[in-house]
Design an enzyme around this catalytic site. Structure first.
Site, short mmCIF file in Angstrom:
data_model
loop_
_atom_site.label_atom_id
_atom_site.label_comp_id
_atom_site.label_asym_id
_atom_site.label_seq_id
_atom_site.Cartn_x
_atom_site.Cartn_y
_atom_site.Cartn_z
N ALA A 34 -44.94 11.53 23.25
CA ALA A 34 -44.37 12.20 21.95
C ALA A 34 -43.83 13.49 22.29
CB ALA A 34 -45.26 12.42 20.95
N ARG B 125 -5.13 9.40 -7.93
CA ARG B 125 -6.31 9.68 -8.58
C ARG B 125 -7.57 9.92 -7.77
NH1 ARG B 125 -6.08 4.75 -12.56
NH2 ARG B 125 -4.25 4.04 -11.41
N GLU C 108 4.54 -8.25 -18.07
CA GLU C 108 3.45 -7.33 -17.86
C GLU C 108 3.20 -6.63 -19.32
OE1 GLU C 108 2.98 -5.45 -14.67
OE2 GLU C 108 3.03 -7.45 -14.64
N ASN D 290 -3.06 -11.43 -14.56
CA ASN D 290 -2.40 -11.47 -13.44
C ASN D 290 -3.26 -10.47 -12.39
OD1 ASN D 290 -0.88 -11.70 -10.70
ND2 ASN D 290 0.34 -9.98 -11.52
N ALA E 269 0.86 -1.20 0.07
CA ALA E 269 -0.12 0.08 0.03
C ALA E 269 0.91 1.32 0.01
CB ALA E 269 -0.86 -0.04 1.11
N GLY F 269 -3.47 -3.36 -0.99
CA GLY F 269 -4.21 -2.58 -0.13
C GLY F 269 -5.47 -2.15 -0.63
C1 UD1 Z 1 0.28 -5.10 -10.87
C2 UD1 Z 1 1.05 -6.35 -11.63
C3 UD1 Z 1 0.30 -6.81 -12.77
C4 UD1 Z 1 -1.42 -6.94 -12.36
C5 UD1 Z 1 -1.95 -5.72 -11.67
C6 UD1 Z 1 -3.11 -6.29 -11.07
C7 UD1 Z 1 3.28 -5.88 -11.24
C8 UD1 Z 1 4.74 -5.43 -11.52
N1 UD1 Z 1 2.38 -5.80 -11.97
O1 UD1 Z 1 0.35 -3.96 -11.75
O2 UD1 Z 1 0.84 -7.74 -13.35
O3 UD1 Z 1 -2.09 -7.37 -13.58
O4 UD1 Z 1 -1.07 -5.15 -10.50
O5 UD1 Z 1 -3.92 -5.18 -10.53
O6 UD1 Z 1 3.38 -6.42 -9.93
N2 UD1 Z 1 2.87 -0.66 -4.50
C9 UD1 Z 1 3.69 -0.35 -3.60
N3 UD1 Z 1 4.81 -0.09 -4.02
C10 UD1 Z 1 5.29 0.23 -5.19
C11 UD1 Z 1 4.54 -0.10 -6.07
C12 UD1 Z 1 3.30 -0.58 -5.98
O7 UD1 Z 1 3.38 -0.83 -2.49
O8 UD1 Z 1 6.59 0.68 -5.39
C13 UD1 Z 1 1.61 -1.06 -4.37
C14 UD1 Z 1 0.56 -0.05 -4.76
O9 UD1 Z 1 0.21 0.80 -3.44
C15 UD1 Z 1 -0.70 -1.14 -5.08
C16 UD1 Z 1 -0.11 -2.48 -5.34
O10 UD1 Z 1 1.33 -2.17 -5.10
O11 UD1 Z 1 -1.41 -1.49 -3.85
C17 UD1 Z 1 -0.22 -2.70 -7.15
O12 UD1 Z 1 0.76 -1.49 -7.74
P1 UD1 Z 1 0.22 -1.09 -9.12
O13 UD1 Z 1 1.25 0.25 -9.46
O14 UD1 Z 1 -1.28 -0.55 -9.00
O15 UD1 Z 1 0.58 -2.18 -9.74
P2 UD1 Z 1 -0.11 -2.43 -11.53
O16 UD1 Z 1 0.82 -1.46 -12.32
O17 UD1 Z 1 -1.23 -2.38 -11.57
#
Ligand code: UD1
Ligand code: MG
Length: 455
Positions: A368, A22, A160, A175, A16, A107
């Site tokens: 009442a 956004r 990815e 994934n 998280a 998260g």
């Molecule tokens: C990720 C997956 C992707 C999957 C998708 C599903 C990877 C590389 N890719 O992509 O394969 O289909 O989720 O929703 O894992 N976060 C951190 N630290 C960071 C980056 C992210 O804590 O440095 C946390 C974010 O807060 C979030 C989660 O990890 O809760 C996912 O990160 P996000 O950037 O949304 O990953 P996606 O690009 O969506």
């Protein structure tokens, strides 16, 4: 060779550390509520319900205060965020010596269910499996990572979207982001992730190919698309709320609750409703509500932090605030508000009443417009009303004050002293009645008007 002993222990790491920009909010994303509970609590609750007993949340330094609202969850800080693999690496020091499996969750995906996590965790118990990945088939695969299977029921790699070729982009199985990794392999697999990719990030997804290089197997478990909906914006927050509300209503209906108009009722994750409870349209349940068997809740009632005992009737238009207890078979009617107040068994407060910091005995009748004046601008004080007491309409009870068992308070009284049991308390000016006065008054006024118009 004997197979290594499999430990059933499970930890969960909740990622998280993302910014959540956004949401356009001063509140950290993972603290926005769904069904009255912060997003991250849903994820933690699902992890716990699936058997995880060691929880770690990975937060950014800006979110360190979030830690205060996460009892029982250890906090790891990731600074700066350099990808999902880097986030898991930040949690490794807290997972030293961990046995069994480690679930990795996001998260911001509050809809994930314990049963699915349980299946994912169980997949780690198969021989040689080091990683299990949750896959799903979204309508629009878009930016999700694609699951490349090995043709033997296992997974070869996760690619990815940013790195995928046209053939890989056409793969419908994606994934979900949820993974389980055997604890003994976690540090090695995560430590081998690098950032040589399109985004220059440490992709957690690389652990699949790394495990395969090590001769380990990777399992894939499929889940429902609506479980992995990620919340990135207020629109997705509302979508997640909708899915969760539908799920909660179905769960209560399956357990014997009737909703006359299900979609108009709002539940909290922890709402407890007994058997044969009937809920009319437009009822809102905030957190911490317990409703026992056979209760009827009429339309437009708003209830939070309250207990309603068996057979009671609430509403329409009732407001039960924290600390309200409605006793067995008691009635709380329209425009009645209870706060930190106990209404005894069979007692009735049917119309236009405020009972705050009060105890009302069994069988009492609250007329009442009765108001407990519980606040003098500085302090709160209690009102005690005895069993079978009768409070006449439009009574003001100036707390601290008590009314004894069986006492009667006349309508329109202001009660400022203790009323003895079985006494009558009456505070009323002597009435004045002048026969014919109103008719004479009207005649005189008409005469005066006539002479004025003649002038
Ligand atoms: C990720 C997956 C992707 C999957 C998708 C599903 C990877 C590389 N890719 O992509 O394969 O289909 O989720 O929703 O894992 N976060 C951190 N630290 C960071 C980056 C992210 O804590 O440095 C946390 C974010 O807060 C979030 C989660 O990890 O809760 C996912 O990160 P996000 O950037 O949304 O990953 P996606 O690009 O969506
Ligand atoms: Mg995402």
């Amino acid at each position: 060779m004997t197979a290594p002993a499999i430990s059933s222990k499970t930890a969960a790491v909740i990622l998280a550390a993302g910014k959540g920009t956004r949401m356009r909010s001063d509140l950290p994303k993972v603290l926005h509520p769904v069904a009255g509970v912060p997003l991250i609590h849903h994820v933690a609750a699902a992890a716990r319900a699936s058997g995880a007993d060691h929880l770690v949340a990975v937060l950014s330094p800006a979110l360190v205060d979030v830690g205060d609202s996460l009892p029982g969850i250890e906090i790891a800080i990731q600074d700066p965020p350099r990808g999902t693999g880097h986030a898991v690496a930040a949690a490794l020091p807290l997972l030293r010596g961990q046995e069994g499996g480690v679930l990795i969750l996001f998260g911001d995906t509050p809809l994930i269910e314990a049963e699915t996590l349980g299946r994912l965790r169980a997949a780690l118990d198969a021989p040689n499996v080091a990683v299990a990945v949750l896959g799903f088939r979204p309508d629009q695969p878009g930016a999700y990572g694609r699951l490349v299977t090995d043709g033997e029921g296992g997974l070869a790699a996760i690619v990815e979207a940013a790195e995928a070729n046209a053939e890989q982009l056409a793969i419908p199985l994606c994934n979900a982001g949820v993974m389980a990794i055997r604890a003994e392999h976690l540090a090695d697999l995560v430590g081998a992730i690098d950032d040589t990719n399109a985004k220059g990030e440490f992709y957690l997804t690389d652990v699949v190919a790394i495990a395969r290089l090590r001769g380990l197997a990777v399992a894939v478990v499929e889940g429902a698309a609506d479980e992995v909906l990620g919340v990135n914006s207020r629109v997705e927050l509302a979508e997640a709320e909708g899915v969760m509300q539908d799920r909660l209503r179905r769960r209560h209906m399956a357990a014997g609750v009737s909703f006359e108009d299900p979609v108009s009722v709002r539940l909290a994750l922890d709402t407890e409703l007994g058997r044969d409870v009937t809920v009319a349209p437009h009822v809102v349940f905030g957190p911490k509500v317990k409703v026992a068997d056979g209760v009827r809740i009429h339309a437009f009632s708003h209830i939070e932090g309250a207990t309603v005992e068996a057979g009671a009737i609430v509403g329409p238009f009732a407001r039960l605030r924290p600390g309200a207890v409605v006793g067995k078979g008691a009635h709380v009617g329209n425009f009645v508000e209870l706060k930190n107040a106990v209404l005894g068994e069979g007692a009735k407060a049917n119309h236009l009443t405020y009972l705050g910091d009060a105890t009302v005995g069994a069988g009492a009748n609250i007329g009442a417009g009765t108001i407990t004046c519980n606040y003098d601008g500085f302090n709160k004080a209690r009102t005690e009303i005895g069993e079978g007491a009768f409070i006449g309409s439009n009574t003001a009870l100036v707390a601290p004050v008590s009314v004894g068992d069986g006492a009667i308070v006349g309508a329109g009284s202001v009660v400022v002293e203790p009323v003895a049991a079985d006494a009558l308390y009456l505070e009323r000016a002597r009435p004045v009645q002048k026969p014919g006065w109103a008719a004479r008054f009207r005649a005189a006024m008409r005469d005066a008007l006539k002479s004025k118009t003649k002038e």
